[in-house]
Motif scaffolding. Structure first.
Motif, PDB file in Angstrom:
ATOM      1  N   GLU A  19       0.824  -1.210   0.000  1.00  0.00           N
ATOM      2  CA  GLU A  19       0.000   0.000   0.000  1.00  0.00           C
ATOM      3  C   GLU A  19       0.861   1.265   0.000  1.00  0.00           C
ATOM      4  O   GLU A  19       0.465   2.291  -0.537  1.00  0.00           O
ATOM      5  N   CYS A  20       2.044   1.191   0.600  1.00  0.00           N
ATOM      6  CA  CYS A  20       2.959   2.328   0.611  1.00  0.00           C
ATOM      7  C   CYS A  20       3.682   2.372  -0.734  1.00  0.00           C
ATOM      8  O   CYS A  20       4.202   1.363  -1.209  1.00  0.00           O
ATOM      9  N   CYS A  21       3.708   3.557  -1.329  1.00  0.00           N
ATOM     10  CA  CYS A  21       4.336   3.694  -2.655  1.00  0.00           C
ATOM     11  C   CYS A  21       5.842   3.930  -2.560  1.00  0.00           C
ATOM     12  O   CYS A  21       6.523   3.971  -3.587  1.00  0.00           O
ATOM     13  N   GLU A  22       6.356   4.105  -1.320  1.00  0.00           N
ATOM     14  CA  GLU A  22       7.779   4.370  -1.098  1.00  0.00           C
ATOM     15  C   GLU A  22       8.213   5.669  -1.777  1.00  0.00           C
ATOM     16  O   GLU A  22       9.380   5.855  -2.088  1.00  0.00           O
ATOM     17  N   GLY A  23       7.262   6.590  -2.016  1.00  0.00           N
ATOM     18  CA  GLY A  23       7.558   7.817  -2.724  1.00  0.00           C
ATOM     19  C   GLY A  23       7.839   9.009  -1.834  1.00  0.00           C
ATOM     20  O   GLY A  23       7.986  10.124  -2.329  1.00  0.00           O
ATOM     21  N   GLY A  24       7.892   8.809  -0.535  1.00  0.00           N
ATOM     22  CA  GLY A  24       8.175   9.916   0.369  1.00  0.00           C
ATOM     23  C   GLY A  24       7.047  10.942   0.397  1.00  0.00           C
ATOM     24  O   GLY A  24       7.283  12.125   0.224  1.00  0.00           O
ATOM     25  N   CYS A  25       5.840  10.480   0.616  1.00  0.00           N
ATOM     26  CA  CYS A  25       4.650  11.337   0.560  1.00  0.00           C
ATOM     27  C   CYS A  25       4.523  12.292   1.753  1.00  0.00           C
ATOM     28  O   CYS A  25       3.617  13.123   1.766  1.00  0.00           O
ATOM     29  N   GLY A  26       5.365  12.148   2.756  1.00  0.00           N
ATOM     30  CA  GLY A  26       5.262  13.012   3.937  1.00  0.00           C
ATOM     31  C   GLY A  26       4.011  12.692   4.737  1.00  0.00           C
ATOM     32  O   GLY A  26       3.752  11.540   5.039  1.00  0.00           O
ATOM     33  N   GLU A  27       3.226  13.712   5.076  1.00  0.00           N
ATOM     34  CA  GLU A  27       2.037  13.520   5.909  1.00  0.00           C
ATOM     35  C   GLU A  27       0.956  12.684   5.225  1.00  0.00           C
ATOM     36  O   GLU A  27       0.077  12.162   5.883  1.00  0.00           O
ATOM     37  N   ALA A  28       1.007  12.572   3.907  1.00  0.00           N
ATOM     38  CA  ALA A  28       0.004  11.791   3.178  1.00  0.00           C
ATOM     39  C   ALA A  28       0.348  10.303   3.144  1.00  0.00           C
ATOM     40  O   ALA A  28      -0.460   9.503   2.698  1.00  0.00           O
ATOM     41  N   CYS A  29       1.526   9.937   3.623  1.00  0.00           N
ATOM     42  CA  CYS A  29       1.970   8.546   3.601  1.00  0.00           C
ATOM     43  C   CYS A  29       1.043   7.680   4.452  1.00  0.00           C
ATOM     44  O   CYS A  29       0.645   8.066   5.555  1.00  0.00           O
ATOM     45  N   VAL A  30       0.723   6.493   3.960  1.00  0.00           N
ATOM     46  CA  VAL A  30      -0.151   5.594   4.705  1.00  0.00           C
ATOM     47  C   VAL A  30       0.457   5.229   6.055  1.00  0.00           C
ATOM     48  O   VAL A  30      -0.265   5.016   7.030  1.00  0.00           O
ATOM     49  N   TRP A  31       1.782   5.166   6.140  1.00  0.00           N
ATOM     50  CA  TRP A  31       2.423   4.846   7.414  1.00  0.00           C
ATOM     51  C   TRP A  31       2.309   6.011   8.390  1.00  0.00           C
ATOM     52  O   TRP A  31       2.082   5.815   9.579  1.00  0.00           O
ATOM     53  N   GLU A  32       2.455   7.243   7.908  1.00  0.00           N
ATOM     54  CA  GLU A  32       2.288   8.407   8.790  1.00  0.00           C
ATOM     55  C   GLU A  32       0.867   8.467   9.320  1.00  0.00           C
ATOM     56  O   GLU A  32       0.642   8.734  10.504  1.00  0.00           O
ATOM     57  N   LYS A  33      -0.112   8.197   8.466  1.00  0.00           N
ATOM     58  CA  LYS A  33      -1.518   8.176   8.899  1.00  0.00           C
ATOM     59  C   LYS A  33      -1.743   7.069   9.929  1.00  0.00           C
ATOM     60  O   LYS A  33      -2.457   7.259  10.910  1.00  0.00           O
ATOM     61  N   TYR A  34      -1.124   5.911   9.707  1.00  0.00           N
ATOM     62  CA  TYR A  34      -1.245   4.798  10.641  1.00  0.00           C
ATOM     63  C   TYR A  34      -0.640   5.156  12.003  1.00  0.00           C
ATOM     64  O   TYR A  34      -1.255   4.918  13.040  1.00  0.00           O
ATOM     65  N   TYR A  35       0.559   5.752  12.003  1.00  0.00           N
ATOM     66  CA  TYR A  35       1.203   6.111  13.270  1.00  0.00           C
ATOM     67  C   TYR A  35       0.378   7.154  14.029  1.00  0.00           C
ATOM     68  O   TYR A  35       0.261   7.090  15.250  1.00  0.00           O
ATOM     69  N   LEU A  36      -0.221   8.087  13.326  1.00  0.00           N
ATOM     70  CA  LEU A  36      -1.092   9.073  13.955  1.00  0.00           C
ATOM     71  C   LEU A  36      -2.328   8.389  14.540  1.00  0.00           C
ATOM     72  O   LEU A  36      -2.706   8.649  15.680  1.00  0.00           O
ATOM     73  N   ALA A  37      -2.935   7.504  13.781  1.00  0.00           N
ATOM     74  CA  ALA A  37      -4.112   6.773  14.256  1.00  0.00           C
ATOM     75  C   ALA A  37      -3.758   5.913  15.466  1.00  0.00           C
ATOM     76  O   ALA A  37      -4.547   5.780  16.411  1.00  0.00           O
ATOM     77  N   ARG A  38      -2.560   5.333  15.467  1.00  0.00           N
ATOM     78  CA  ARG A  38      -2.117   4.512  16.600  1.00  0.00           C
ATOM     79  C   ARG A  38      -1.951   5.359  17.861  1.00  0.00           C
ATOM     80  O   ARG A  38      -2.340   4.945  18.951  1.00  0.00           O
TER      81      ARG A  38
END
Length: 55
Positions: A19-38
């Motif tokens: 799901e992560c595009c490895e494109g360095g999306c910053g705040e839009a990254c699925v991992w950043e959203k996941y860490y915030l949700a966590r």
């Protein structure tokens, strides 16, 4: 307050493989959203445990 009226918060699901595009999306990254949700879940769980102390 009963547990049925105030259920425990459900933790967020991590992103699916690929799901992560490895494109360095910053705040839009699925991992950043996941860490915030966590972090939000941890706060909600702490508040829930205050309302529902163990045994």
């Amino acid at each position: 307050m009963s547990d049925k009226a105030d259920p425990a918060p459900v933790p967020p699901e991590p992103p699916y493989e690929g799901e992560c595009c490895e494109g360095g999306c910053g705040e839009a990254c699925v991992w950043e959203k996941y860490y915030l949700a966590r972090a939000e879940h941890e706060q909600a769980m702490a508040e829930w445990l205050t309302r529902h102390p163990a045994g």
